[in-house]
Design an enzyme around this catalytic site. Structure first.
Site, PDB file in Angstrom:
ATOM      1  N   GLU A   1       0.761  -1.362   0.034  1.00 24.49           N
ATOM      2  CA  GLU A   1       0.098   0.196   0.157  1.00 24.49           C
ATOM      3  C   GLU A   1       0.937   1.146  -0.085  1.00 24.49           C
ATOM      4  OE1 GLU A   1      -3.005  -0.288   2.929  1.00 24.49           O
ATOM      5  OE2 GLU A   1      -3.876  -1.887   1.904  1.00 24.49           O
TER       6      GLU A   1
ATOM      7  N   GLU B   1      -4.211  -8.783   0.159  1.00 21.67           N
ATOM      8  CA  GLU B   1      -4.729  -8.779   1.610  1.00 21.67           C
ATOM      9  C   GLU B   1      -6.339  -8.715   1.354  1.00 21.67           C
ATOM     10  OE1 GLU B   1      -2.112  -5.802   3.550  1.00 21.67           O
ATOM     11  OE2 GLU B   1      -3.949  -5.405   4.495  1.00 21.67           O
TER      12      GLU B   1
HETATM   13  C1  GAL Z   1      -4.571  -2.573   5.137  1.00 20.89           C
HETATM   14  C2  GAL Z   1      -2.871  -2.596   5.634  1.00 20.89           C
HETATM   15  C3  GAL Z   1      -2.499  -3.346   6.662  1.00 20.89           C
HETATM   16  C4  GAL Z   1      -3.638  -3.472   7.782  1.00 20.89           C
HETATM   17  C5  GAL Z   1      -4.975  -3.707   7.364  1.00 20.89           C
HETATM   18  C6  GAL Z   1      -6.202  -3.434   8.396  1.00 20.89           C
HETATM   19  O1  GAL Z   1      -4.788  -1.601   4.412  1.00 20.89           O
HETATM   20  O2  GAL Z   1      -2.249  -2.897   4.588  1.00 20.89           O
HETATM   21  O3  GAL Z   1      -1.350  -3.141   7.099  1.00 20.89           O
HETATM   22  O4  GAL Z   1      -3.550  -1.718   8.310  1.00 20.89           O
HETATM   23  O5  GAL Z   1      -5.380  -2.766   6.264  1.00 20.89           O
HETATM   24  O6  GAL Z   1      -7.225  -3.869   7.673  1.00 20.89           O
END
Ligand code: GAL
Length: 813
Positions: A408, A486
């Site tokens: 990100e 993710e």
């Molecule tokens: C993402 C990020 C992670 C964590 C996650 C929580 O956007 O890459 O590190 O913060 O959100 O939902």
């Protein structure tokens, strides 16, 4: 005596350690050749706070605290609202000093003596005998210094390390201190350089594998190789760096066969160095249509994992990582993304051994900051070195199958910088290892696809974009593979259920219901991702956020979203994550079973919620079953509520997330019933082809009556670091689990071990982790016991007021 000597003599008071694989391991009789590595973890002094002049040898440190490494000072607490809940509410910033005095015999002169830090958090400055050796800002990078020219041979020497982690420098709990292992190497001047062995397997077939070795030497010598198969038998020998292994046993997720390459360096026929490097033989194919391991399609069933081990903090305990990965494997996990930083050597060794594919990730930021004092301050100077060192260090691990250049990254929005930097980092990686693809986790849509940044790397990682799989993303990336880097970010608290089921943002209890549907605005229940992956079979798979809960980032509590700066203390004491499928102690939440139902084949069925609703004012209770069976039948007190068919009988979930149209999602991944509450037994039976193959029963518990101790291992090793995780369960007089119990349990641990930490998985408490007591949370708490260095027995007693106590005995070998 010539300049070869026995390592034990050099390191008076330092235990020899058989160094974990993947670096060299020498037999004792080889040590006398003056070669070798030993642990440098013992006998340090530590001081928290400034210490003017402490780099000087003569500085008096006798009143500093004596300790052995690895060490994380922040986990010792105390929790305080004045620290940032986003980073666990623990004191991870400030200045910390470590010093160690060690003898070097006169005979050592002429060898190369170096110290290696597997990682020091954060901004390490290192001196030996007052001479400044260098600094290393990134706490996740491994670094080494040559001490040879600055040593006092035949006398005492002092190494001093200053660490200065800053407040507001991380988005999660980083830990603080020399939290990874430290090693001392003594080598002949002619030796294999640090990370100087690179093994690749360019051609692999059932009949034969070609193994190519690149060796970087310091000095001039002749090199020979020997390859040992998984049983330790020699299968190839020679001076040619191209060797052949007949009928190779492939490294795979179900059969992680490992070979060892021994590199021997000679000068005028005398052996001067020997290095052992573990490797695997396997093929990786990343196609637009999916990923293949050894020619076989494998869908990524992955988890993102932060590096801390909950109550133990960030300090390395091999057993803690092993247990974490074993629990993940039980859930069906075949891959880990080391979010968002280079992992420990131990984690990679374990993934090699357990058959877990690793997406090895370098950074959470480049130049654009996410927090006020983040790594972006160091990126321009250190970025290239840090990512290249990561790849050089990790490229022999068969488990590592992808390199991630970032997560990100905020340069996503800036076409010029984003493209240029992604290309640059991709090139850095490829210059060190071109056998694996690069990836990057993108969370903006369609920015980095539209502006071309996603095309600079091999595999586009999509964070939280299941709706863009297929045609939308393929329009930008017609031939590049895509992975859900993710996914979900569903939140829950183990054993906590709020009724009626609502899609709330936060709850007054500072817990999150375990009906598995609550999350921040970008999050969605696991079911949505399952559905998207089913509809888009070319997506390589997913990495859920997260496998385990971790310290810090207590979303949805804290009052901020995940990319906002500053403190997150609005909902104190919420101080650790709710994202895990497993809680901070390693106890599975319901979501663990939802993933298991999707990711494993061994018949299983799980039922939720608990069955202790007397007096709660709910007449009807929604009951969910998670299963990989075809049908599930629900019984309450022996009465059937009918069978439901997986895939056909749907469960309506309340869903709301960015870009999703509508408020509900019909899930075919859970079965559900609305059941009038009557205390007694709640039972589910799973059927395949009409045959009962799995069942689970929950019984309404009476009042808490006894404490029960359930150690995960009754025999542990006397190495000073091995652990036994003792589950502490509160039961009623009939041995039924009490799901609401919060009794305080008092521990007594005597004999050959000590308490390493305690915990209970409650994300909203300031009770210390280093203590001899703990409240149960939803009926459970955890006692983590650490072995000492001598064999014997550990006697554990657990008592709680008004309850029958329990005892257990562990053996330390
Ligand atoms: C993402 C990020 C992670 C964590 C996650 C929580 O956007 O890459 O590190 O913060 O959100 O939902």
């Amino acid at each position: 005596m010539n300049r070869r000597y026995y390592m034990g003599a050099l390191l008076a008071g330092t235990a020899m350690s058989s160094y974990a694989m993947s670096a060299f391991r020498l037999k004792k009789d080889q040590m006398k050749n003056g070669l070798g590595r030993s642990s440098f973890n013992e006998g340090w002094r530590f001081r928290l706070g400034a210490a003017e002049g402490a780099e000087a040898s003569a500085y008096g440190d006798s009143d500093w605290r004596a300790l052995d490494l690895p060490h994380d000072w922040a986990i010792e607490g105390p929790f305080d609202v004045k620290y940032n809940a986003r980073c666990g509410g623990l004191p991870f910033h400030g200045t910390g000093w470590y010093r160690k005095t060690f003898d070097v015999p006169a005979e050592a002169k002429g060898n190369v003596v170096s110290v290696t830090f597997d990682g020091a958090m954060y901004n390490a400055h290192v001196w030996v005998n007052g001479h400044f050796l260098g600094s290393r800002p990134y706490g996740y990078s491994e670094f080494q210094y040559d001490l040879s020219d600055h040593l006092n041979y035949g006398g005492a020497n002092v190494i001093a390390v200053k660490l200065s982690p800053e407040d507001l420098s991380s988005r999660w709990y980083p830990g603080a201190g020399i939290y990874r292992n430290v090693w001392l190497d003594v080598r002949n001047p002619v030796h294999v350089a640090q990370w100087g062995t690179y093994v690749t397997t360019p051609v692999v077939s059932a009949a034969q594998a070609a193994v190519r070795v690149e060796t970087t030497l310091v000095g001039d010598g002749a090199v020979e190789y020997e390859i040992f198969d998984p049983k330790g038998r020699t299968v190839a020998v020679g001076a040619d760096p191209l060797l052949f292994v007949e009928k190779p046993k492939l490294w795979d997720i179900d059969s992680p066969h490992l070979y060892v390459l021994r590199t021997t360096v000679r000068v005028e026929s005398e052996v001067v160095d020997q290095v052992e490097t573990r490797f695997g033989i396997r093929t990786l194919e990343f196609l637009k249509s999916g990923f293949k391991l050894n020619g076989r399609p494998v869908r990524i069933q992955g988890v993102c994992l932060h590096h801390d081990n909950g109550p133990l903090g960030a300090a390395i305990y091999r057993r803690a990582d092993e247990r974490k990965l074993q629990i993940m494997k039980q859930m069906g996990v075949n891959s880990v993304r080391t979010s968002h930083n280079p992992p420990s050597n131990e984690l990679l060794d374990l993934c090699d051994e357990l058959g877990i594919l690793v997406q090895d990730e370098a950074f959470d930021v480049w130049l654009k900051p996410k927090v006020e004092n983040g790594y972006n301050k160091f990126f321009a100077e250190w970025g290239e070195r840090d990512i290249k060192d990561m790849v050089r260090r990790d490229r022999n691990h068969p488990s590592v199958f992808m390199w991630s250049i970032g997560n990100e990254i905020l340069e996503q929005g800036n076409a010029e910088n984003g493209n240029r930097m992604a290309k640059q980092l991709n090139d850095y990686v490829k210059a060190v290892d071109s056998t694996r693809p690069t990836t990057c986790g993108f969370n903006w849509w369609p920015g980095p696809y539209e502006n071309g940044m996603a095309s600079q790397i091999d595999i586009a990682g999509m964070n939280y974009k299941p709706l863009a799989y297929g045609a939308p993303v393929n329009e930008f990336l017609p031939s590049n593979p895509v992975v859900g880097s993710e996914t979900s970010s569903c939140t829950s608290s183990r054993g906590v259920y709020h009724l009626p089921i609502e899609k709330y943002k936060t709850h007054e209890s500072k817990q999150v219901t375990s009906y598995d549907l609550i999350g921040p605005p970008w999050a969605y229940p696991p079911d949505v991702e399952f559905d998207a992956l089913e509809k888009n079979p070319e997506i390589l798979g997913e990495y859920i956020w997260t496998g385990f809960d971790y310290l810090g980032e207590p979303t949805p509590y804290g009052g901020k979203d995940n990319s906002t700066n500053g403190y997150w203390n609005a909902d104190w004491p919420a101080r650790s994550s709710y994202f895990g499928a497993v809680d901070l102690c390693g106890f599975p939440k319901d979501r663990f079973y939802l993933y298991q139902s999707q990711w494993t084949q061994e018949p299983m069925v799980h039922v939720l919620p608990h069955w202790n609703w007397e007096g709660a004012g709910h007449e009807t209770i929604p009951v969910y079953a998670y299963t990989n069976c075809e049908e599930v039948e629900l019984f309450v007190n022996g009465k059937s509520f009918g069978r439901k068919v997986k895939g056909k009988d749907l469960t309506k979930l309340l869903v709301k997330f960015n870009r999703y149209e509508g408020d509900t999602f019909m899930s075919k991944y859970r079965l559900s019933w609305d059941v009038p509450y009557s205390p007694g037994s709640l039972k589910v039976i799973g059927y395949i082809a009409g045959k009962a193959v799995a069942e689970k029963e929950i019984t309404t518990a009476g009042v808490p009556a006894k404490v029960r101790l359930l150690p995960d291992r009754k025999k542990i090793d006397a190495d000073g670091t091995d652990l036994s995780y003792v589950t502490v369960r509160i039961e009623d007089a009939n041995g039924n689990f009490c799901p609401l119990a919060d009794n305080t349990v008092q521990f007594k641990v005597e004999g050959a071990g000590t308490i390493a930490a305690v915990g209970n998985g409650n994300a909203a408490t300031t009770a210390p982790f280093i203590a001899d007591h703990r409240d149960a949370f939803s009926g459970l708490c955890m006692l983590i016991v650490k072995a000492g260095k001598a064999g014997g027995k550990i006697e554990i007693n657990a008592a709680s007021e008004g309850l029958e106590a329990d005892q257990t005995v562990l053996t330390v070998r």
